[in-house]
Design a protein around this motif. Structure first.
Motif, PDB file in Angstrom:
ATOM      1  N   LEU A 292       0.819  -1.205   0.000  1.00  0.00           N
ATOM      2  CA  LEU A 292       0.000   0.000   0.000  1.00  0.00           C
ATOM      3  C   LEU A 292       0.861   1.267   0.000  1.00  0.00           C
ATOM      4  CD1 LEU A 292      -2.990   0.761   0.045  1.00  0.00           C
ATOM      5  CD2 LEU A 292      -2.869   0.763   2.529  1.00  0.00           C
ATOM      6  N   ILE A 293       1.826   1.339   0.883  1.00  0.00           N
ATOM      7  CA  ILE A 293       2.657   2.535   1.001  1.00  0.00           C
ATOM      8  C   ILE A 293       3.522   2.743  -0.245  1.00  0.00           C
ATOM      9  CG2 ILE A 293       4.600   3.554   2.275  1.00  0.00           C
ATOM     10  CD1 ILE A 293       3.304   2.410   4.811  1.00  0.00           C
ATOM     11  N   GLU A 294       4.049   1.664  -0.795  1.00  0.00           N
ATOM     12  CA  GLU A 294       4.873   1.784  -2.003  1.00  0.00           C
ATOM     13  C   GLU A 294       4.058   2.348  -3.156  1.00  0.00           C
ATOM     14  OE1 GLU A 294       7.977   1.838  -4.579  1.00  0.00           O
ATOM     15  OE2 GLU A 294       8.058   1.504  -2.414  1.00  0.00           O
ATOM     16  N   PHE A 295       2.832   1.907  -3.287  1.00  0.00           N
ATOM     17  CA  PHE A 295       1.996   2.413  -4.375  1.00  0.00           C
ATOM     18  C   PHE A 295       1.614   3.878  -4.142  1.00  0.00           C
ATOM     19  CE2 PHE A 295      -1.872   2.359  -7.133  1.00  0.00           C
ATOM     20  CZ  PHE A 295      -1.195   2.151  -8.325  1.00  0.00           C
ATOM     21  N   ILE A 296       1.351   4.248  -2.898  1.00  0.00           N
ATOM     22  CA  ILE A 296       1.079   5.659  -2.586  1.00  0.00           C
ATOM     23  C   ILE A 296       2.280   6.513  -2.981  1.00  0.00           C
ATOM     24  CG2 ILE A 296       0.736   7.331  -0.707  1.00  0.00           C
ATOM     25  CD1 ILE A 296      -0.864   5.130   0.762  1.00  0.00           C
TER      26      ILE A 296
ATOM     27  N   ARG B 289      -5.018  -1.456  -4.627  1.00  0.00           N
ATOM     28  CA  ARG B 289      -4.387  -2.538  -3.873  1.00  0.00           C
ATOM     29  C   ARG B 289      -5.362  -3.337  -3.016  1.00  0.00           C
ATOM     30  NH1 ARG B 289      -0.502  -3.309  -7.014  1.00  0.00           N
ATOM     31  NH2 ARG B 289       1.219  -1.873  -6.934  1.00  0.00           N
ATOM     32  N   LEU B 290      -6.630  -2.961  -3.025  1.00  0.00           N
ATOM     33  CA  LEU B 290      -7.619  -3.689  -2.230  1.00  0.00           C
ATOM     34  C   LEU B 290      -7.682  -5.161  -2.640  1.00  0.00           C
ATOM     35  CD1 LEU B 290      -9.959  -3.722  -0.183  1.00  0.00           C
ATOM     36  CD2 LEU B 290     -11.476  -3.111  -2.072  1.00  0.00           C
ATOM     37  N   ARG B 291      -7.771  -5.414  -3.927  1.00  0.00           N
ATOM     38  CA  ARG B 291      -7.897  -6.796  -4.405  1.00  0.00           C
ATOM     39  C   ARG B 291      -6.689  -7.662  -4.041  1.00  0.00           C
ATOM     40  NH1 ARG B 291      -9.520  -7.410 -10.392  1.00  0.00           N
ATOM     41  NH2 ARG B 291     -11.355  -6.407  -9.541  1.00  0.00           N
TER      42      ARG B 291
END
Length: 154
Positions: free
Chosen positions: A41-45, A66-68
């Motif tokens: 999650l943080i990497e994608f943010i 990233r929910l899925r």
């Protein structure tokens, strides 16, 4: 962490299972899964912010995208641990049962809390870093614009 250990402890309490070596091993396994989800999650943010998205938009989009993968990882681990938690299997199944219970309880709560707690903690830490950067600039020099490092508009 606290997010996953709370769910594990609650599930162990509800099922009246003792804390032993196997349940502690389950909590350690769980910590790795939860940390992996948080990193995703943080990497994608961070990637979205580097592309110029404002912080709030980046957090919302990362949560949706990233929910899925996060739910799939959790559900596979939950389904895989279900026979262990129920004590299904050959000899020694009762001995491994606390491991499965700890993993199931922690994964159930931490998966959903990760999607809410991690963005909040990210926002709080980002605000803290931004404030510290402003204070670090010596007097007389122009102050940096909030969010300028990430392309965020003030």
């Amino acid at each position: 962490g606290p997010v996953d250990a709370g769910g594990s402890a609650g599930q162990l309490l509800v099922t009246r299972t003792t804390v032993n070596m196997m349940s502690l091993l389950g909590i350690m396994m769980l910590a790795g899964i939860v940390v992996n989800n948080a990193i995703l999650l943080i990497e994608f943010i961070t990637q979205l912010r580097e592309r110029g998205l404002p912080r709030r938009e980046a957090i919302l989009q990362a949560g949706q995208t990233r929910l899925r993968p996060i739910l799939m990882t959790a559900l596979v681990s939950i389904m895989g641990g279900l026979p262990v938690a129920l004590g299904i299997g050959s000899s020694g199944a009762e001995w491994r049962k606390p491991l499965g219970i700890a993993v199931l309880g922690g994964l159930t709560t931490s998966t959903f809390l990760t999607l809410f707690v991690i963005p909040v903690v990210y926002t709080l830490l980002d605000d803290l870093v931004t404030r510290r950067r402003r204070r670090a600039v010596p007097a007389g020099l122009p102050q940096p614009v909030a969010g300028a490092e990430s392309g965020e508009q003030p």
